[in-house]
Design an enzyme around this catalytic site. Sequence first.
Site, PDB file in Angstrom:
ATOM      1  N   SER A  83       0.742  -1.175   0.127  1.00  0.00           N
ATOM      2  CA  SER A  83      -0.394   0.451  -0.318  1.00  0.00           C
ATOM      3  C   SER A  83       0.610   1.510  -0.203  1.00  0.00           C
ATOM      4  O   SER A  83       0.107   2.177  -0.166  1.00  0.00           O
ATOM      5  CB  SER A  83      -1.109  -0.770   1.599  1.00  0.00           C
ATOM      6  OG  SER A  83      -0.124   0.091   3.163  1.00  0.00           O
ATOM      7  N   HIS A  84       1.931   1.145  -0.036  1.00  0.00           N
ATOM      8  CA  HIS A  84       2.970   2.007   0.132  1.00  0.00           C
ATOM      9  C   HIS A  84       4.281   1.981  -0.948  1.00  0.00           C
ATOM     10  O   HIS A  84       5.245   3.203  -0.879  1.00  0.00           O
ATOM     11  CB  HIS A  84       3.724   2.373   1.656  1.00  0.00           C
ATOM     12  CG  HIS A  84       2.683   3.358   3.079  1.00  0.00           C
ATOM     13  ND1 HIS A  84       1.912   2.089   2.796  1.00  0.00           N
ATOM     14  CD2 HIS A  84       2.388   4.585   2.989  1.00  0.00           C
ATOM     15  CE1 HIS A  84       0.892   2.589   3.702  1.00  0.00           C
ATOM     16  NE2 HIS A  84       1.096   3.953   4.178  1.00  0.00           N
ATOM     17  N   ASP A 122      -4.527   0.843   2.555  1.00  0.00           N
ATOM     18  CA  ASP A 122      -4.980  -0.555   2.134  1.00  0.00           C
ATOM     19  C   ASP A 122      -6.431  -0.513   1.686  1.00  0.00           C
ATOM     20  O   ASP A 122      -7.077  -1.587   1.122  1.00  0.00           O
ATOM     21  CB  ASP A 122      -5.432  -1.248   3.941  1.00  0.00           C
ATOM     22  CG  ASP A 122      -3.268  -2.024   3.530  1.00  0.00           C
ATOM     23  OD1 ASP A 122      -2.845  -1.991   2.793  1.00  0.00           O
ATOM     24  OD2 ASP A 122      -2.644  -1.595   4.716  1.00  0.00           O
TER      25      ASP A 122
END
Length: 415
Positions: free
Chosen positions: A126-127, A267
């Site tokens: 998610s990053h 997320d």
Amino acid sequence: MEPNNENLHICANRGPFPGRSAELKAEIAREFTGTLERVAGIKPEARQVLFIEIELHDWIVAGKPYGSPPKRDDDMEDAAARDMRIKFKDLELLLSKIFTRHGVAEANASILASNCAGCERDGSISHGIFRMPGYVASLESGWVNGTAIPELEDVGPAYRRVDARNGFAQPALVAAMPWLIETAHSQGVAVVAIRDSHHFSALWPDLEPLARDGLVALSMVSGLACVAPPGGTQPVFGTNPIAFATPVAGTDPMIWDFATSAMSNGDLRIAAREGHSVPLGTGIDASGDLSDNPAAILAGGALLPFGGHKGAALSLMVEILASALTGGQFSSEVDFSRHSGAETPKTGQLIIAIDPARGGNDHFTARVAQLVDAVRSAGQPRLPSDRRYKTRRASQAEGILIETATYEKLLSYIE
């Protein structure tokens, strides 16, 4: 509700299982087998279907249908055919080219690319490259200054303020990092307060260099208001993550990094993109009602803090330390409405580094290792950073697994 194969799934953030080593698959299976029996009462004969979508990502066990139905062999083969592997250095170079193509100075681009590629390599999906469209859109809109040179100001023997000058947070921290490490060792503690900065990544990469240098470290960053306080209907807080890092004798540092919201915004967006539901209590819809629909939470609703008022108190602390103390904006003050497509929040970040040798304990890292061993012996199968380091080793050996379509999208940014 009695758990069974139909109402209990394990959902990973991305991709199916193919491509991972047999050793890693076996280790995951052993971990989840024990967890499922202890927590959910699932017996061995009922488990096989549950392992179909397990990968090296954080997982959620929910006593109701969660996400897509388990994939069968033909689906997994199709997914595997859509995947490719890329070396870390190649991904880092590609991302650096994208950043420079969209107006980031070369030195800053190198820092951001290393950070983003590192997140992808270590499974912080998610990053990782999921964030690239947001980086590009924020730069294209003029919201963030990719060529900013941070200004450093010492306001005490162990206190340095950094004005990121509307630039990204990572280059600002890199500029302060040598001073931060040296001062923490010479003074026992050092503080860096960054303001007017855009932090759009995970926090653990900021702290790993400190822990590898023998320091204990804390960091927190405020963000875009998308979290409502308990009982509230309007977002006030960002997801406001906190990270902690410590060296551990005989092994890699232990670093945890989590949002003070029930789920990170990244997320949540991935769940919406992939059509997954989320556990009830993750957030509220635009009417203020609890919702398990990530799209509804994103469309005028809000996330909620984890742990109710306790998580909200931690999030409030982050706002105070990362914004009020540093001189950055509160999450609720971030407004990029005049910059269409912008996503990076412009707030502040606080980093505190401590030399554990000053605590009068010459065996600090050994004591930490002793505590970690005790936690494992008590039955906790996985501690913070375990998954990340395993994924890193697998990526270094086999290459970073990404979807071919995602790679082609990245290439389109430099055409």
